[in-house]
Design a protein around this motif. Sequence first.
Motif, PDB file in Angstrom:
ATOM      1  N   GLY A  81      16.304 -37.125 -96.865  1.00 47.84           N
ATOM      2  CA  GLY A  81      15.227 -37.990 -97.363  1.00 47.84           C
ATOM      3  C   GLY A  81      14.743 -38.950 -96.287  1.00 47.84           C
ATOM      4  O   GLY A  81      13.539 -39.160 -96.112  1.00 47.84           O
ATOM      5  N   MET A  82      15.669 -39.514 -95.542  1.00 48.53           N
ATOM      6  CA  MET A  82      15.292 -40.440 -94.456  1.00 48.53           C
ATOM      7  C   MET A  82      14.494 -39.716 -93.381  1.00 48.53           C
ATOM      8  O   MET A  82      13.499 -40.244 -92.858  1.00 48.53           O
ATOM      9  CB  MET A  82      16.546 -41.057 -93.836  1.00 48.53           C
ATOM     10  N   LEU A 110      12.701 -36.993 -93.735  1.00 52.08           N
ATOM     11  CA  LEU A 110      11.376 -36.642 -94.265  1.00 52.08           C
ATOM     12  C   LEU A 110      10.487 -37.875 -94.332  1.00 52.08           C
ATOM     13  O   LEU A 110       9.279 -37.795 -94.063  1.00 52.08           O
ATOM     14  CB  LEU A 110      11.518 -35.997 -95.650  1.00 52.08           C
ATOM     15  N   ALA A 111      11.087 -39.026 -94.665  1.00 50.33           N
ATOM     16  CA  ALA A 111      10.318 -40.267 -94.693  1.00 50.33           C
ATOM     17  C   ALA A 111       9.809 -40.611 -93.298  1.00 50.33           C
ATOM     18  O   ALA A 111       8.668 -41.063 -93.129  1.00 50.33           O
ATOM     19  CB  ALA A 111      11.164 -41.410 -95.247  1.00 50.33           C
ATOM     20  N   TYR A 165       6.909 -38.345 -92.513  1.00 51.67           N
ATOM     21  CA  TYR A 165       5.733 -38.722 -93.306  1.00 51.67           C
ATOM     22  C   TYR A 165       5.105 -40.011 -92.769  1.00 51.67           C
ATOM     23  O   TYR A 165       3.882 -40.144 -92.707  1.00 51.67           O
ATOM     24  CB  TYR A 165       6.134 -38.902 -94.775  1.00 51.67           C
ATOM     25  N   SER A 166       5.957 -40.940 -92.343  1.00 49.92           N
ATOM     26  CA  SER A 166       5.465 -42.248 -91.899  1.00 49.92           C
ATOM     27  C   SER A 166       5.110 -42.284 -90.417  1.00 49.92           C
ATOM     28  O   SER A 166       4.665 -43.312 -89.917  1.00 49.92           O
ATOM     29  CB  SER A 166       6.534 -43.322 -92.170  1.00 49.92           C
ATOM     30  N   TYR A 192      12.423 -42.204 -85.538  1.00 50.97           N
ATOM     31  CA  TYR A 192      13.854 -42.511 -85.547  1.00 50.97           C
ATOM     32  C   TYR A 192      14.678 -41.242 -85.818  1.00 50.97           C
ATOM     33  O   TYR A 192      14.198 -40.281 -86.414  1.00 50.97           O
ATOM     34  CB  TYR A 192      14.186 -43.591 -86.579  1.00 50.97           C
ATOM     35  N   HIS A 212      12.662 -27.372 -94.985  1.00 54.78           N
ATOM     36  CA  HIS A 212      11.678 -28.390 -94.618  1.00 54.78           C
ATOM     37  C   HIS A 212      11.609 -28.619 -93.108  1.00 54.78           C
ATOM     38  O   HIS A 212      10.883 -29.501 -92.649  1.00 54.78           O
ATOM     39  CB  HIS A 212      11.977 -29.703 -95.343  1.00 54.78           C
ATOM     40  N   VAL A 233      17.654 -37.075-101.884  1.00 53.73           N
ATOM     41  CA  VAL A 233      16.492 -37.155-100.993  1.00 53.73           C
ATOM     42  C   VAL A 233      15.636 -38.368-101.373  1.00 53.73           C
ATOM     43  O   VAL A 233      15.167 -39.116-100.503  1.00 53.73           O
ATOM     44  CB  VAL A 233      15.660 -35.847-101.064  1.00 53.73           C
ATOM     45  N   LEU A 239      14.376 -41.451 -99.069  1.00 54.98           N
ATOM     46  CA  LEU A 239      12.963 -41.823 -98.936  1.00 54.98           C
ATOM     47  C   LEU A 239      12.776 -43.297 -99.290  1.00 54.98           C
ATOM     48  O   LEU A 239      12.083 -44.040 -98.577  1.00 54.98           O
ATOM     49  CB  LEU A 239      12.102 -40.958 -99.872  1.00 54.98           C
ATOM     50  N   CYS A 284      13.784 -45.945 -96.861  1.00 57.33           N
ATOM     51  CA  CYS A 284      12.874 -46.081 -95.722  1.00 57.33           C
ATOM     52  C   CYS A 284      11.513 -46.626 -96.161  1.00 57.33           C
ATOM     53  O   CYS A 284      10.524 -46.507 -95.431  1.00 57.33           O
ATOM     54  CB  CYS A 284      12.721 -44.749 -94.999  1.00 57.33           C
TER      55      CYS A 284
END
Lengths: 273, 320
Positions: free
Chosen positions: A128-129, A131-132, A135-136, A140, A166, B62, B66, B69
């Motif tokens: 998740g981090m 993918l974030a 996306y952002s 990092y 992904h 996940v 997300l 962040c």
Amino acid sequence: MKETLPDLARIANGLRADVLRMVHVGGDGHPGPALSVADIVATLYFGMLRVDPERPDWPDRDRLILSKGHACPVVYAALVRLGFMPSEALGTLRGLHSMLQGHPDMVKTPGIDMTTGSLGNGLSIGLGMALAGRYSGRDYAVHVIAGDGEMQEGIIWEAVMAAAHHGAGRLTLWIDNNGWQSGGRVTEIAGLEPIAPKLAAFAWHVQEIDGHDHEAILDAAQVAAAIADRPSAIVAHTVKGKGVPFIENDNSWHKRVPTADELERALVALGEA
Amino acid sequence: MVTFKGTREAFSAAMMELAEQDSRYVLVLADSLAAMRAARFAERYPERVFDVGIAEQNAVGVAAGLASCGLIPFVATYAGFITMRACEQVRTFCAYPGLNVKFVGANGGLFAGEREGVTHQFFEDLGIMRAIPCITIVTPSDPAQTRQATHAIAQVNGPCYLRIGSGREHDLFDADEPFELGKARVLAEHGGGNDVALLTTGLVLNRVQEAAERLAAEGIGATVAEVHTLRPLDREAIAALARRTGAVVTIEDHNVLGGLGSAVAEVIAEEGLAAPLVRVGLQDVFPESGEAESLLDAYGMGITDVMAAARRAMERARSR
């Protein structure tokens, strides 16, 4: 913060000594799993990661998730050494009102990027981090440290599958492959060797290294960082309890409190007496 | 003006509106894009859809990543797969760190799960979520309120659970009827409404309204109040209604253990109120497949069941 190899070795043993002191003073904790992963933690925090103790919530910082959360004293020791917390905190491990919970708590402890402790969950969160970050538009890196026994958890493989699908670059899974879990040898309880080809079959980039060789750890981390289009796993072969001969490969130290005498002998062995 | 049919489309429409306002709103799916009527969202905002496949625990993990962040993920799939399959991920990695993750559970209750049978009828979700600290819990009663409730939980900085249905819900409210999080809402006071309080949550509100009207025809004055937010619970309003009527019925499409009935029982007991309580809902049994309306009738949530419960509560109050 980028330390030399001899310094990394010294720091790793310093973290080990802090772990044993913390568990001794706190009267509870998991020394074996913490010592096992000390070289990886030391090399990442002191040789690689982009973190800033003045800004623990810095959005562009690299993330480290200790999925095998019971090894947290070694991360607490690293965060103190980096300046995220005062050293007095180390004396409060697992105590009432302590900022150092029995397992990592991202709210109570500055520098902890994610609450962990229930095994198997760190990789999903790291995905998740990652993918974030994509996306952002932030670059990092996300490092997840899991135990080999922990790989028995089903959610790990859900995350392994999804991370590959992904194309999650910037995500590195470190497996602290010490061969032990709480109840005994991994191979005897629910063996999953060989791990590396399993991950490769899921389309991960995979490396195998000596998890106590700081140069190998650094090199592998750099190779992993260059893999942009898929996740990367580093199977790090380690010794549970590494650094203290009477703790090494003695699984009674999975969770055990060293006596004053044991602590003193351990510190001598680590060159930290 | 948005148009939608059912609570799933209403949620999806609200997501579109949120996404237009703020790029932090993203959708986490477990092969639930079609089920959550999110195709239009995915077409418009493909980079904001994270579908991990049929793996709900991973989906919630996940989402935690997300949210940590700075994004605001909505995890949307079937209610039981969130609250049971991924219960620990919800609890330990979202609720405990207070991360801003929203959970949207479809097929809440028998009415929504209907012909699918027990595997897809979820009547424990509210009890499970109530047992986990810090999660805002909302059960809107129709599509228009689902849209409003989605906007309401988006404004909460913390974990929230929104219970929705299948798509065959009755339209009860005007589109612009506000939704005030955490406030019970009195909808009718038949003949002053002092004889009995009918407290309800979720998609059975239409039945409760009908029951109240029929009771009125018998000369029984019921107050109908919708408790659409189970956390934070409007304890003051519930206690006030119990005091005023002295007889309380709860109606929910959920097991009578753990949901609204339990929450109201706790308030009545802890406030020391002299108000008998009758809980209408699934009576702690496993139901079966069936057509939606007839399932509710067969498992104790019929209009006549609500009426009988009201009479029973009043009778007990009289015989004290």
